[in-house]
Design a protein around this motif. Structure first.
Motif, PDB file in Angstrom:
ATOM      1  N   UNK A   1       5.584  -3.093  10.800  1.00 36.68           N
ATOM      2  CA  UNK A   1       5.587  -1.721  10.320  1.00 36.68           C
ATOM      3  C   UNK A   1       5.709  -1.718   8.811  1.00 36.68           C
ATOM      4  N   UNK A   2       4.948  -0.868   8.131  1.00 35.24           N
ATOM      5  CA  UNK A   2       4.956  -0.841   6.684  1.00 35.24           C
ATOM      6  C   UNK A   2       5.518   0.473   6.173  1.00 35.24           C
ATOM      7  N   UNK A   3       6.267   0.385   5.098  1.00 31.85           N
ATOM      8  CA  UNK A   3       6.715   1.568   4.389  1.00 31.85           C
ATOM      9  C   UNK A   3       6.528   1.313   2.916  1.00 31.85           C
ATOM     10  N   UNK A   4       6.257   2.355   2.145  1.00 34.31           N
ATOM     11  CA  UNK A   4       6.118   2.164   0.708  1.00 34.31           C
ATOM     12  C   UNK A   4       7.407   1.605   0.125  1.00 34.31           C
ATOM     13  N   UNK A 233      12.119  -8.614   6.716  1.00 31.73           N
ATOM     14  CA  UNK A 233      11.185  -7.826   5.912  1.00 31.73           C
ATOM     15  C   UNK A 233      10.909  -8.488   4.570  1.00 31.73           C
ATOM     16  N   UNK A 234       9.714  -8.273   4.051  1.00 30.07           N
ATOM     17  CA  UNK A 234       9.361  -8.802   2.742  1.00 30.07           C
ATOM     18  C   UNK A 234       8.298  -7.929   2.113  1.00 30.07           C
ATOM     19  N   UNK A 259       4.031  -3.307  -0.429  1.00 28.58           N
ATOM     20  CA  UNK A 259       4.709  -2.522   0.599  1.00 28.58           C
ATOM     21  C   UNK A 259       5.626  -3.450   1.388  1.00 28.58           C
ATOM     22  N   UNK A 260       6.613  -2.867   2.067  1.00 30.61           N
ATOM     23  CA  UNK A 260       7.532  -3.670   2.883  1.00 30.61           C
ATOM     24  C   UNK A 260       6.935  -3.870   4.270  1.00 30.61           C
ATOM     25  N   UNK A 261       6.900  -5.124   4.727  1.00 32.13           N
ATOM     26  CA  UNK A 261       6.316  -5.462   6.034  1.00 32.13           C
ATOM     27  C   UNK A 261       7.277  -6.398   6.800  1.00 32.13           C
ATOM     28  N   UNK A 262       7.052  -6.469   8.079  1.00 34.94           N
ATOM     29  CA  UNK A 262       7.753  -7.468   8.917  1.00 34.94           C
ATOM     30  C   UNK A 262       6.927  -7.759  10.178  1.00 34.94           C
TER      31      UNK A 262
END
Length: 262
Positions: A1-4, A233-234, A259-262
């Motif tokens: 899931x990605x968030x700005x 997350x990274x 963006x933050x992903x995991x």
């Protein structure tokens, strides 16, 4: 899931022997950025180098790699190197990059004859940006159970190749590339996503020598899978471009807009 990425990444990093770059913005001054350099390897009068642009709070705004034109011009006579699967350079990114972003290791492969198959059978470079260290890449074995786990979620418009590559991983290529494999035309530039054991482990621009000799700037879309399979997350980029730098006679590969992903 990605968030700005709206995290405040605190902590002042001591950045010595770095060139400070002040960027002026409209109606004011943007934060001062420093070019933080990782490992490098010399080829003739130039060098392959890992680097990043970092602000005074430790926020990574750009991650990149330098590829010298000495290596590009001498591709036909460049032998395999001592990196994973003959990479001519396998280089660590600066610590701040490895701690806060997807990027850990640059593994650069020179292919004077191209790859088997008409589409890739042209001199080119495979520029692997891994999120794991060199020692881990060298352990990758496509015959290991689970090395191509079924839990992989591919980026939109991508298809997984049916085989893995030792000391590299399994490649996911665009549908356009997949459809062109049995045709007569040859590729010029493309972006690949790499997997191992159900996780995204690299992002890879593949670029022909011909394009780089032209010294033209170019862009490629960065694949954005909905699931990366990472343990934590990274920060991962959404933008890639490359341009020729006349000052040091090299190409600069850039990633930004994280963006933050995991």
């Amino acid at each position: 899931m990605m968030t700005k990425n709206n995290l405040s990444l605190g902590g002042l990093f001591a950045l010595s022997a770095l060139s400070l770059i002040s960027l002026a913005g409209c109606g004011g001054t943007s934060p001062t950025l420093s070019r933080v350099v990782g490992e490098s390897r010399t080829f003739g009068t130039g060098k392959v180098e890992t680097w990043a642009m970092v602000d005074s709070s430790g926020m990574v705004s750009e991650v990149g790699a330098t590829i010298p034109m000495t290596l590009v011009r001498d591709l036909a006579t460049t032998p395999p190197g001592d990196g994973p699967l003959g990479a001519v350079a396998s280089l660590k990114y600066p610590e701040v990059v490895r701690q806060k972003t997807f990027f850990n290791t640059l593994a650069l492969h020179a292919n004077p004859q191209g790859h088997p198959g008409a589409y890739y059978l042209t001199p080119h470079f495979d520029v692997h940006f891994y999120n794991v260290p060199d020692a881990t890449i060298r352990t990758y074995n496509p015959d290991d159970p689970g090395s191509q786990a079924s839990s992989v979620v591919l980026p939109a418009g991508y298809v997984m190749e049916p085989f893995g590559v030792p000391q590299m991983g399994t490649h996911a290529i665009s549908h356009a590339d997949h459809e062109a494999l049995n045709g007569e035309r040859k590729f010029i530039k493309t972006m690949i996503q790499g997997y191992y054991n159900g996780k995204v482990v690299f992002v890879e621009p593949m670029v022909t020598q011909e394009l780089m000799l032209s010294k033209e700037s170019f862009t490629l879309p960065v694949p954005q899978p909905a699931k990366f399979g990472l343990a934590a997350p990274t920060l991962y980029p959404t933008k890639f471009w490359a341009d020729y730098n006349a000052t040091n006679d090299s190409y600069e590969f850039h990633y930004s807009d994280f963006v933050m992903v995991q």
